[in-house]
Design an enzyme around this catalytic site. Structure first.
Site, short mmCIF file in Angstrom:
data_model
loop_
_atom_site.label_atom_id
_atom_site.label_comp_id
_atom_site.label_asym_id
_atom_site.label_seq_id
_atom_site.Cartn_x
_atom_site.Cartn_y
_atom_site.Cartn_z
N VAL A 10 41.75 85.47 40.84
CA VAL A 10 41.93 84.02 40.92
C VAL A 10 43.40 83.74 40.62
CG1 VAL A 10 39.58 83.29 40.43
CG2 VAL A 10 41.14 83.77 38.53
N SER A 11 43.93 82.67 41.22
CA SER A 11 45.37 82.44 41.16
C SER A 11 45.80 81.51 40.03
CB SER A 11 45.86 81.87 42.49
OG SER A 11 45.17 80.69 42.81
N THR A 12 44.88 80.81 39.38
CA THR A 12 45.28 79.90 38.31
C THR A 12 44.54 80.22 37.02
OG1 THR A 12 43.55 78.23 38.74
CG2 THR A 12 45.58 78.07 40.04
#
Length: 220
Positions: A10-12
């Protein structure tokens, strides 16, 4: 039983703390491997972008997969969506080539890419062919720029000994990544410097200056 790496990203930080994005990916992968009769070990990168392959858990998984087949305890990597693994055609092509050379499978469930099957291999080969075509087109532009620089009497240095697609890929990566990330992605793709050594941030900086001096264009 075949054991596969299940890779999640996941990027955040918000996605990582909520677990929602990770849970959905894990569920998709688990259902796929269950249907295949595979076991799975998990590698998770939380709060990291796919703009670079320089992610701790991804690199750990790739290191585990690089072991020669007779000593390897996993047979490939599975992602729920291709963009969890990479957003770059070049990066994905490099992973596919490494997988082919080391004889392990790459599975991107959303695209139907599963190189453990004949159909999946076909899809992957099409994707690599497109990437190769793109590199050749870029190489033609690089060659034209270098020839123009020679005619103008500009010194090109060691950059002239780089494969054409390596130089253009380096320039493209530097428009979006740090020196260290660019070096990591070039190394992950199996590319070396003009002297055959692994890329470092310093080597990328020097090559970038030389390529800029001869007018090699960047691509987005």
């Amino acid at each position: 039983m075949t054991t596969m790496v299940g890779y999640l990203r996941v990027s955040t930080e918000e996605q990582a703390s909520s677990g929602l994005g990770l849970d959905a990916q894990r569920d998709t992968i688990q259902r796929y491997v269950d249907a295949q009769g595979w076991d799975v070990v998990w590698y998770v990168d939380e709060g990291l972008s796919a703009k670079s392959l320089a992610r701790p858990q991804l690199q750990a998984a790739l290191t585990r997969l690089r072991v020669i087949p007779k000593r390897r305890d996993v047979e490939g990597i599975v992602v729920a969506k291709l963009d969890r693994l990479s957003r770059s055609v070049h990066d994905f092509s490099g992973i596919l080539k490494l997988a082919s050379a080391r004889k392990w499978a790459v599975v991107a469930i959303d695209l139907g890419v599963d190189t453990s099957t004949p159909t999946g291999k076909l899809v992957a080969n099409v994707m690599m062919s497109v990437a190769e075509w793109e590199r050749e087109v870029i190489g033609e532009r690089t060659s034209a720029a270098m020839q123009a620089a020679k005619r103008a009497g500009r010194h090109m240095g060691r950059v002239s000994t780089l494969p054409r697609h390596t130089g253009e890929l380096l320039m493209s990566l530097r428009t979006r990544h740090t020196l260290a990330d660019t070096a990591g992605q070039l190394n992950a793709a199996g590319l070396t410097t003009a002297t055959g050594k692994p890329w470092t941030g310093n080597a990328v900086a020097k090559a970038h200056r030389r390529l800029s001096a001869v007018g090699v264009a960047t691509t987005s």
